[in-house]
Scaffold this active site. Structure first.
Site, PDB file in Angstrom:
ATOM      1  N   GLN A 137       0.445  -1.432   0.115  1.00 36.26           N
ATOM      2  CA  GLN A 137       0.271   0.033   0.491  1.00 36.26           C
ATOM      3  C   GLN A 137       0.996   1.210  -0.048  1.00 36.26           C
ATOM      4  O   GLN A 137       2.154   1.393   1.155  1.00 36.26           O
ATOM      5  CB  GLN A 137      -1.239  -0.335   0.989  1.00 36.26           C
ATOM      6  CG  GLN A 137      -2.374  -0.750   1.419  1.00 36.26           C
ATOM      7  CD  GLN A 137      -3.029  -1.009   2.438  1.00 36.26           C
ATOM      8  OE1 GLN A 137      -2.780  -1.335   3.541  1.00 36.26           O
ATOM      9  NE2 GLN A 137      -3.739   0.041   2.146  1.00 36.26           N
ATOM     10  N   SER A 172       4.852  -1.356   4.756  1.00 37.56           N
ATOM     11  CA  SER A 172       4.715  -2.780   5.036  1.00 37.56           C
ATOM     12  C   SER A 172       5.123  -3.505   3.287  1.00 37.56           C
ATOM     13  O   SER A 172       4.613  -3.765   2.552  1.00 37.56           O
ATOM     14  CB  SER A 172       4.016  -3.527   5.376  1.00 37.56           C
ATOM     15  OG  SER A 172       3.573  -2.660   6.363  1.00 37.56           O
ATOM     16  N   GLU A 255     -10.248  -3.104   5.641  1.00 33.57           N
ATOM     17  CA  GLU A 255      -8.920  -3.282   5.848  1.00 33.57           C
ATOM     18  C   GLU A 255      -8.792  -2.892   7.619  1.00 33.57           C
ATOM     19  O   GLU A 255      -9.091  -4.107   8.587  1.00 33.57           O
ATOM     20  CB  GLU A 255      -7.839  -2.139   5.901  1.00 33.57           C
ATOM     21  CG  GLU A 255      -6.810  -1.568   6.555  1.00 33.57           C
ATOM     22  CD  GLU A 255      -5.168  -1.413   6.543  1.00 33.57           C
ATOM     23  OE1 GLU A 255      -4.274  -0.949   6.938  1.00 33.57           O
ATOM     24  OE2 GLU A 255      -5.477  -0.180   6.062  1.00 33.57           O
ATOM     25  N   SER A 375      -5.606   6.109  12.104  1.00 31.03           N
ATOM     26  CA  SER A 375      -4.923   6.929  13.641  1.00 31.03           C
ATOM     27  C   SER A 375      -6.621   5.913  14.491  1.00 31.03           C
ATOM     28  O   SER A 375      -6.733   6.563  13.776  1.00 31.03           O
ATOM     29  CB  SER A 375      -4.758   7.534  13.999  1.00 31.03           C
ATOM     30  OG  SER A 375      -5.485   8.654  13.891  1.00 31.03           O
ATOM     31  N   GLU A 377      -7.448   8.559  16.621  1.00 30.98           N
ATOM     32  CA  GLU A 377      -8.532   9.588  16.576  1.00 30.98           C
ATOM     33  C   GLU A 377      -9.393   9.758  15.449  1.00 30.98           C
ATOM     34  O   GLU A 377     -10.577  10.127  15.049  1.00 30.98           O
ATOM     35  CB  GLU A 377      -7.619  10.512  16.701  1.00 30.98           C
ATOM     36  CG  GLU A 377      -6.614  11.204  17.862  1.00 30.98           C
ATOM     37  CD  GLU A 377      -5.503   9.964  17.928  1.00 30.98           C
ATOM     38  OE1 GLU A 377      -4.958   9.828  19.225  1.00 30.98           O
ATOM     39  OE2 GLU A 377      -5.081   9.057  16.927  1.00 30.98           O
TER      40      GLU A 377
END
Length: 408
Positions: A137, A172, A255, A375, A377
């Protein structure tokens, strides 16, 4: 086509699994609880190869894409059948998994299925489902992490090609990937969410440089990726120009819907219990911490089951994926903290004993998923706005062109 009864399907799955793999040991995994791999390059490549080979064996046997349509190589069964196989598979000593396989099979393949042209589906979906080719990604950037829509990597049209310049970070498996799923800005005069386009990018073309990033666990699974005058044919564009944000949010929903179903990502509550039972001295406070972590995981699994039931009536994951990701990450952290309390100083000393120093890889890796995939948040904002109906977080007007917005 009539669907096989679930109990018959599970019996056949166990018959196949037992012919392919030994049963997992009752006390397995106390030395394999890493959230992120910390392997040398060659060993990580071998692990990825093994995970891909296992995926192909499952595909050939009808278990690699259980809820997918047969035209894509799937079995045409239900999500309930897929969940039942996952539960059965967990009882066997299967090859180790890797983030790159999960990205390729669980995220990119369904996104290409939903957004690709017929030619793109024909070219990519089966090879991705079979892990004949792997995809990373290319999302986050040094100046666009949680605010992904603020990305600055530019793709400029040049005849029938695009010329790409920019940088991505925290990628990754980029050093092992055949393809990258790239988001790039194609129209800076549009508001930031509208001027983005998605592409499938071959990782071996001229102008791409991959630099591994050393993590605090010792591994280097993450990477920086620099793109300098990379030329890409328009046939690799996914979706219409300017639709990249819609494509991206589809993948992010896949995801987040996978969070908590990732076998091999950190330790499980059962592994924590195994560790606690091995310890001869646990005071009441530590025992309480272990129990709280275990109860959190059981509660999270019940919440996930509700989301799975919803998936039976909807093809696209909804905002409940954000709740699942939050609970999963909190569980990872709680398990790591409880393991540290059980082990005490033994978690920092590699004395060769089972289930001691290895847990440091879980403890150090768990905080990373508070950022990866959006995240904490951002997940809370999604839930606040899309579930609770609260006002959007203050910020620049969404109609303001990207080039006029203030950036770091």
């Amino acid at each position: 086509m009539s669907l096989p009864p679930l109990d018959e399907f599970v019996r056949r799955a166990h018959d196949w699994l037992s012919s392919e793999c030994p049963r997992a040991a009752a006390d397995r995994g106390l030395n394999d609880v890493a959230v992120f791999h910390s392997l040398p390059h060659d060993r990580e490549r071998a692990l990825i190869s093994g995970a891909g080979e296992w995926q192909r064996r499952k595909m050939d046997a009808g278990y690699g894409a259980i809820a997918w349509a047969p035209k894509f190589g799937g079995a045409g069964l239900t999500p309930a059948h897929a969940r039942a196989f996952t539960a059965a598979e967990a009882q066997y000593a299967t090859p180790a998994d890797h983030e790159l396989r999960r990205i390729t099979v669980n995220l990119v393949a369904p996104t290409v299925r939903d957004w690709g042209t017929e030619q793109q589906r024909e070219r990519f979906v089966r090879p991705f489902l079979r892990c004949e080719e792997f995809v990373c990604q290319l999302y986050s950037e040094p100046g666009a992490g949680s605010d992904l829509a603020g990305l600055a990597t530019r793709a400029a049209a040049d005849g029938s090609d695009w010329v790409i310049n920019g940088a991505k970070i925290w990628v990754s498996g980029a050093q092992f990937a055949d393809w990258g799923f790239l988001l790039a800005r194609t129209d800076p005069d549009q508001p930031k969410h509208r001027g983005i386009t998605a592409f499938l990018l071959p990782m071996n073309v001229e102008g791409i440089e991959v630099r591994p990033i050393r993590q605090m666990t010792g591994g280097a699974s993450f990477n920086e990726v620099f793109l300098t005058d990379v030329r890409l044919a328009d046939e690799f564009r996914l979706g219409a120009p300017g639709e990249g944000w819609r494509v991206a949010t589809s993948m992010l929903a896949f995801e987040r819907s996978q969070s908590g179903s990732r076998a091999g990502v950190g330790a499980s509550a059962e592994q924590l219990l195994q560790l606690a039972r091995r310890s001869t001295r646990i005071d009441p406070a530590v025992r309480d911490q272990v129990v709280r972590a275990y109860v959190h995981e059981r509660t999270r699994m019940l919440t996930r089951q509700r989301a799975d039931e919803r998936s039976l009536h909807s093809t696209a994951p909804g905002p409940e994926g954000s709740m699942g990701k939050l609970l999963w990450v909190q569980g990872l952290q709680a398990i790591g903290d409880a393991a540290a309390a059980v082990l005490g100083p033994r978690i920092v000393a590699d004395d060769g004993g089972p289930g001691t120093y290895a847990w440091s890889e879980h403890l150090l890796g768990a905080p990373g998923f508070r950022i990866a995939g959006g995240s904490d948040e951002i997940q809370r904002n999604i839930l606040a706005e899309r579930v609770l109906g609260l006002p959007a977080e203050p910020g620049p007007a969404r109609s303001l062109p990207w080039r006029d917005q203030r950036r770091i």
